[in-house]
Design an enzyme around this catalytic site. Structure first.
Site, PDB file in Angstrom:
ATOM      1  N   ASP A   1       0.865  -1.181   0.000  1.00  0.00           N
ATOM      2  CA  ASP A   1       0.000   0.000   0.000  1.00  0.00           C
ATOM      3  C   ASP A   1       0.899   1.227   0.000  1.00  0.00           C
ATOM      4  O   ASP A   1       2.042   1.177   0.466  1.00  0.00           O
ATOM      5  CB  ASP A   1      -0.916   0.010   1.229  1.00  0.00           C
ATOM      6  CG  ASP A   1      -2.146   0.897   1.039  1.00  0.00           C
ATOM      7  OD1 ASP A   1      -3.236   0.357   0.810  1.00  0.00           O
ATOM      8  OD2 ASP A   1      -2.004   2.146   1.099  1.00  0.00           O
TER       9      ASP A   1
ATOM     10  N   ASP B   1       4.018   2.468  -4.266  1.00  0.00           N
ATOM     11  CA  ASP B   1       3.167   3.257  -5.154  1.00  0.00           C
ATOM     12  C   ASP B   1       3.060   2.465  -6.448  1.00  0.00           C
ATOM     13  O   ASP B   1       4.027   2.362  -7.200  1.00  0.00           O
ATOM     14  CB  ASP B   1       3.789   4.629  -5.405  1.00  0.00           C
ATOM     15  CG  ASP B   1       2.972   5.488  -6.366  1.00  0.00           C
ATOM     16  OD1 ASP B   1       1.940   4.993  -6.888  1.00  0.00           O
ATOM     17  OD2 ASP B   1       3.371   6.646  -6.619  1.00  0.00           O
TER      18      ASP B   1
ATOM     19  N   ASN C   1      -5.279  -4.461  -6.823  1.00  0.00           N
ATOM     20  CA  ASN C   1      -6.460  -3.887  -6.197  1.00  0.00           C
ATOM     21  C   ASN C   1      -6.361  -2.388  -5.918  1.00  0.00           C
ATOM     22  O   ASN C   1      -7.394  -1.734  -5.774  1.00  0.00           O
ATOM     23  CB  ASN C   1      -6.733  -4.641  -4.887  1.00  0.00           C
ATOM     24  CG  ASN C   1      -7.794  -3.990  -4.058  1.00  0.00           C
ATOM     25  OD1 ASN C   1      -8.976  -4.035  -4.380  1.00  0.00           O
ATOM     26  ND2 ASN C   1      -7.368  -3.336  -2.976  1.00  0.00           N
TER      27      ASN C   1
ATOM     28  N   SER D   1     -14.471  -1.815 -11.734  1.00  0.00           N
ATOM     29  CA  SER D   1     -15.603  -1.122 -11.130  1.00  0.00           C
ATOM     30  C   SER D   1     -16.816  -1.339 -12.026  1.00  0.00           C
ATOM     31  O   SER D   1     -16.671  -1.678 -13.210  1.00  0.00           O
ATOM     32  CB  SER D   1     -15.308   0.382 -11.016  1.00  0.00           C
ATOM     33  OG  SER D   1     -16.457   1.120 -10.652  1.00  0.00           O
TER      34      SER D   1
ATOM     35  N   TYR E   1     -12.203   8.484 -14.106  1.00  0.00           N
ATOM     36  CA  TYR E   1     -12.361   7.206 -13.415  1.00  0.00           C
ATOM     37  C   TYR E   1     -12.946   6.154 -14.349  1.00  0.00           C
ATOM     38  O   TYR E   1     -12.463   5.020 -14.412  1.00  0.00           O
ATOM     39  CB  TYR E   1     -13.257   7.403 -12.194  1.00  0.00           C
ATOM     40  CG  TYR E   1     -13.397   6.190 -11.310  1.00  0.00           C
ATOM     41  CD1 TYR E   1     -12.363   5.804 -10.466  1.00  0.00           C
ATOM     42  CD2 TYR E   1     -14.562   5.432 -11.305  1.00  0.00           C
ATOM     43  CE1 TYR E   1     -12.477   4.694  -9.644  1.00  0.00           C
ATOM     44  CE2 TYR E   1     -14.697   4.323 -10.491  1.00  0.00           C
ATOM     45  CZ  TYR E   1     -13.653   3.958  -9.655  1.00  0.00           C
ATOM     46  OH  TYR E   1     -13.781   2.855  -8.847  1.00  0.00           O
TER      47      TYR E   1
ATOM     48  N   LYS F   1     -11.209   2.527 -15.467  1.00  0.00           N
ATOM     49  CA  LYS F   1     -11.807   1.237 -15.123  1.00  0.00           C
ATOM     50  C   LYS F   1     -12.251   0.460 -16.354  1.00  0.00           C
ATOM     51  O   LYS F   1     -12.196  -0.779 -16.367  1.00  0.00           O
ATOM     52  CB  LYS F   1     -12.962   1.443 -14.145  1.00  0.00           C
ATOM     53  CG  LYS F   1     -12.502   1.964 -12.785  1.00  0.00           C
ATOM     54  CD  LYS F   1     -11.474   1.046 -12.120  1.00  0.00           C
ATOM     55  CE  LYS F   1     -11.128   1.472 -10.712  1.00  0.00           C
ATOM     56  NZ  LYS F   1     -10.186   0.527 -10.051  1.00  0.00           N
TER      57      LYS F   1
END
Length: 307
Positions: free
Chosen positions: A39, A65, A92, A150, A163, A167
């Protein structure tokens, strides 16, 4: 035909500090996985590491990152040095951006695509060759890759263009990965996770935005309106991240490619496909929600009058 074995398998999870990544880690610990956690937020990552250790899991953590190819390569090197093999890869890590698409800055595009798309690309490039080597060396080896996309990778709501683009690209990448793997091996499989609104904290992902990709200009009215809309939708979601993690693990066991947290929302995919075939106007998911489109239009028109 063999299947995925949880106990003592090695799983790499990006975005492990919160949301789906944290729940993947907790469920994986209960299933006996050995975990490699990554993370960008060090304190959240260490909290997840402590929680899986308390469950008895063997785990290591590395601050990463995912937009940085070198950092993902280093994660792969550390994983293979420690464990020798990888059996599950959860690409993820993700961030959110909102607003009118022409108002998004170059830095908005760079940050969002860097994490949401390039993070997946880097994960595949760094780990899949090792998975294929392991498959070639051991007929009993099985592995699975999960890429988090998503519902916005299937339909295109307004006010979230950057976004949506990121996705949709992850869905396309995952579908192609599925086809490509099938040409090479029957031992490595993949899935694409398409969650709808789930309380994960993604609405607050700007907390981890790098300083060199921060916007100099203040948010526009449309961006503020869109951000408030996303925050309300995400925080009021009725399906939990833990439930989505359980769905995902079930899909791995079943070798199921598409994972939808809200199957009822897939009606939008059908309508969108029908509009494409009919060569009509694009499907607008907001048109299905009573009064939302008109409310947003009024909000944006008010901003135009004020400016």
């Amino acid at each position: 035909m063999g299947g995925f074995v949880w106990k003592d398998s090695v799983a790499v999870i990006t975005g492990a500090g919160s949301g789906f990544g944290r729940e993947f880690a907790l469920l994986g610990a209960r299933r006996g996985l050995r975990l490699v956690l990554a993370d960008v937020q060090a304190d959240a990552l260490q909290a997840t590491l402590a929680d899986v250790a308390a469950l008895g899991a063997e785990a290591i953590a590395q601050t990463v990152d995912v937009a940085d190819a070198g950092e993902v390569d280093a994660l792969a090197a550390a994983t293979l040095q420690r464990y020798g093999r990888v059996h599950a890869l959860f690409n993820n890590a993700g961030v959110g951006s909102a607003g009118l698409i022409w108002e998004n800055s170059l830095r908005d595009w760079q940050w969002t695509l860097g994490v949401n798309l390039w993070g997946v690309i880097h994960g595949l490039r760094a780990f899949v060759p090792a998975m294929l080597d392991a498959a070639g060396a051991a007929p009993g080896y099985h592995a699975h890759i999960v890429n988090t996309a998503s519902m916005a990778g299937i339909v295109n709501p307004p006010l979230s263009g950057v976004y949506n683009v990121s996705k949709h690209a992850v869905v396309a990448l995952s579908e192609t990965l599925h086809h490509d793997l099938a040409l090479i091996t029957s031992q490595v499989h993949c899935s694409v996770l398409c969650p709808h609104y789930v309380p994960t904290g993604i609405h607050a992902s700007h907390r981890n935005r790098p300083a060199d990709l921060a916007n100099d200009a203040p948010a526009t009215r449309a961006q503020r309106v869109a951000q408030a809309l996303v925050e309300k939708a995400v925080t009021s979601g009725k399906v939990s991240a833990a439930e989505v993690a359980a769905m995902t693990f079930d899909a791995i066991e079943q070798r199921r490619f598409y994972i939808a947290s809200h199957p009822q929302a897939l009606v939008g995919a059908r309508i969108r496909a029908e509009r494409i075939v009919a060569q009509g106007d694009p499907y607008d998911p907001f048109a299905e929600r009573d009064g939302l489109r008109e409310s947003l239009r009024r909000e944006l028109e008010m901003g135009n009058r004020e400016s």
